[in-house]
Write a protein that holds these residues in place. Structure first.
Motif, PDB file in Angstrom:
ATOM      1  N   LYS A  20     -77.287  96.333 -51.337  1.00  0.00           N
ATOM      2  CA  LYS A  20     -76.541  97.583 -51.133  1.00  0.00           C
ATOM      3  C   LYS A  20     -75.213  97.288 -50.436  1.00  0.00           C
ATOM      4  O   LYS A  20     -74.174  97.852 -50.794  1.00  0.00           O
ATOM      5  N   ASN A  21     -75.254  96.388 -49.443  1.00  0.00           N
ATOM      6  CA  ASN A  21     -74.011  96.006 -48.743  1.00  0.00           C
ATOM      7  C   ASN A  21     -73.042  95.324 -49.704  1.00  0.00           C
ATOM      8  O   ASN A  21     -71.838  95.555 -49.647  1.00  0.00           O
ATOM      9  N   ARG A  22     -73.589  94.487 -50.588  1.00  0.00           N
ATOM     10  CA  ARG A  22     -72.739  93.801 -51.565  1.00  0.00           C
ATOM     11  C   ARG A  22     -72.092  94.822 -52.497  1.00  0.00           C
ATOM     12  O   ARG A  22     -70.923  94.693 -52.851  1.00  0.00           O
ATOM     13  N   ILE A  23     -72.876  95.837 -52.905  1.00  0.00           N
ATOM     14  CA  ILE A  23     -72.344  96.882 -53.796  1.00  0.00           C
ATOM     15  C   ILE A  23     -71.205  97.636 -53.098  1.00  0.00           C
ATOM     16  O   ILE A  23     -70.156  97.881 -53.702  1.00  0.00           O
ATOM     17  N   ILE A  24     -71.413  97.945 -51.812  1.00  0.00           N
ATOM     18  CA  ILE A  24     -70.359  98.640 -51.051  1.00  0.00           C
ATOM     19  C   ILE A  24     -69.095  97.779 -51.012  1.00  0.00           C
ATOM     20  O   ILE A  24     -67.984  98.268 -51.229  1.00  0.00           O
ATOM     21  N   PHE A  25     -69.274  96.473 -50.781  1.00  0.00           N
ATOM     22  CA  PHE A  25     -68.135  95.558 -50.729  1.00  0.00           C
ATOM     23  C   PHE A  25     -67.394  95.536 -52.077  1.00  0.00           C
ATOM     24  O   PHE A  25     -66.163  95.584 -52.117  1.00  0.00           O
ATOM     25  N   ILE A  26     -68.143  95.505 -53.179  1.00  0.00           N
ATOM     26  CA  ILE A  26     -67.524  95.487 -54.512  1.00  0.00           C
ATOM     27  C   ILE A  26     -66.735  96.785 -54.753  1.00  0.00           C
ATOM     28  O   ILE A  26     -65.602  96.744 -55.247  1.00  0.00           O
ATOM     29  N   MET A  66     -66.937  90.570 -60.408  1.00  0.00           N
ATOM     30  CA  MET A  66     -67.652  91.426 -59.451  1.00  0.00           C
ATOM     31  C   MET A  66     -68.337  92.595 -60.158  1.00  0.00           C
ATOM     32  O   MET A  66     -69.448  92.973 -59.792  1.00  0.00           O
ATOM     33  N   LEU A  67     -67.661  93.166 -61.166  1.00  0.00           N
ATOM     34  CA  LEU A  67     -68.255  94.301 -61.892  1.00  0.00           C
ATOM     35  C   LEU A  67     -69.495  93.861 -62.659  1.00  0.00           C
ATOM     36  O   LEU A  67     -70.482  94.591 -62.745  1.00  0.00           O
ATOM     37  N   PHE A  68     -69.445  92.630 -63.179  1.00  0.00           N
ATOM     38  CA  PHE A  68     -70.612  92.078 -63.868  1.00  0.00           C
ATOM     39  C   PHE A  68     -71.780  91.954 -62.873  1.00  0.00           C
ATOM     40  O   PHE A  68     -72.923  92.303 -63.182  1.00  0.00           O
ATOM     41  N   GLN A  69     -71.445  91.479 -61.657  1.00  0.00           N
ATOM     42  CA  GLN A  69     -72.464  91.345 -60.611  1.00  0.00           C
ATOM     43  C   GLN A  69     -72.982  92.725 -60.199  1.00  0.00           C
ATOM     44  O   GLN A  69     -74.188  92.890 -59.974  1.00  0.00           O
ATOM     45  N   LEU A  70     -72.064  93.684 -60.139  1.00  0.00           N
ATOM     46  CA  LEU A  70     -72.439  95.057 -59.770  1.00  0.00           C
ATOM     47  C   LEU A  70     -73.495  95.604 -60.736  1.00  0.00           C
ATOM     48  O   LEU A  70     -74.481  96.214 -60.325  1.00  0.00           O
TER      49      LEU A  70
END
Lengths: 154, 66
Positions: A20-26, A66-70
């Protein structure tokens, strides 16, 4: 057995928070890139140069990854099995060991290549040679600092 | 180092994937341990042994290392 599953669940829940933190960062990065593009267009920053185009191009490239990771993270958050699979893939001890060893080998050979490049560049272009020496020193210092931090940590 | 993991898996009718998921590693790690390319950490060895209800010495053969 129940205790093991409970422990595993706790770990996966921690990983869920991490995702969730990674998503916020993206999302923050996405907003920053869009804002930068809009500002550069409105204020016509660096109209004839390529600098802004380079920065935007590079940022958009990173954003694509990043969008791919998202997409992967969002899918994992919806499905517990996928979340566990992602956690295992990221934290598998063999993969971590391979990464550690590969990192050491890459760092060593990069430094050796840089030394060879400096020795050649000295005869061709002094500016390039000095730049390469600066990169080499920065890399060596960075490696020493990371090693010191790791030796204190582990 | 040799292991009895493959033997124990077959005895318990388990696939590598199932064992891997149960002990929290990838299938490739189980494959590497079985063929002797990778030595499991103490924690993973403990997890595998515990999964089969055995001790580490029952699953892993350390005689070559000695």
């Amino acid at each position: 057995m129940c205790l093991i599953f409970q422990r595993r669940n706790n770990i996966v829940e921690k990983f869920r928070k991490k995702l969730k933190n990674r998503i916020i960062f993206i999302i923050l990065y996405l907003v920053a890139v869009i804002a930068f593009i809009i500002i550069s267009k409105i204020f016509n920053l660096n109209p004839d140069g390529l600098s802004i185009a380079y920065v935007i191009g590079f940022s958009c490239g990173i954003l694509g990854v990043m969008l791919f990771q998202l997409f992967i993270f969002c899918n994992a958050l919806k499905d517990d099995d996928k979340l566990e699979e992602l956690y295992i893939n990221e934290n598998d001890e063999r993969v971590l060991q391979i990464e550690g060893r590969a990192g050491r080998i890459v760092a060593r050979y990069t430094l050796l290549s840089l030394i060879a490049a400096v020795l050649i560049a000295v005869f061709i272009n002094k500016t390039v040679a000095i730049t390469l020496i600066a990169v080499m020193l920065a890399m060596a210092i960075f490696t020493i600092i990371v090693k010191l931090i790791c030796s204190k940590k582990y | 180092m040799t292991t009895k993991i493959a033997e124990l898996r077959k005895k318990n009718k388990l696939s590598q994937e199932e064992l891997a998921k149960a002990v929290g590693v990838t299938r490739q790690t189980i494959t590497s341990i079985e063929v002797g390319k990778y030595t499991a950490s103490l924690i993973l060895a403990h997890k595998i042994a515990k999964f089969f209800g055995l001790t580490i010495e029952d699953v892993f053969d350390f005689s070559e290392e000695e």
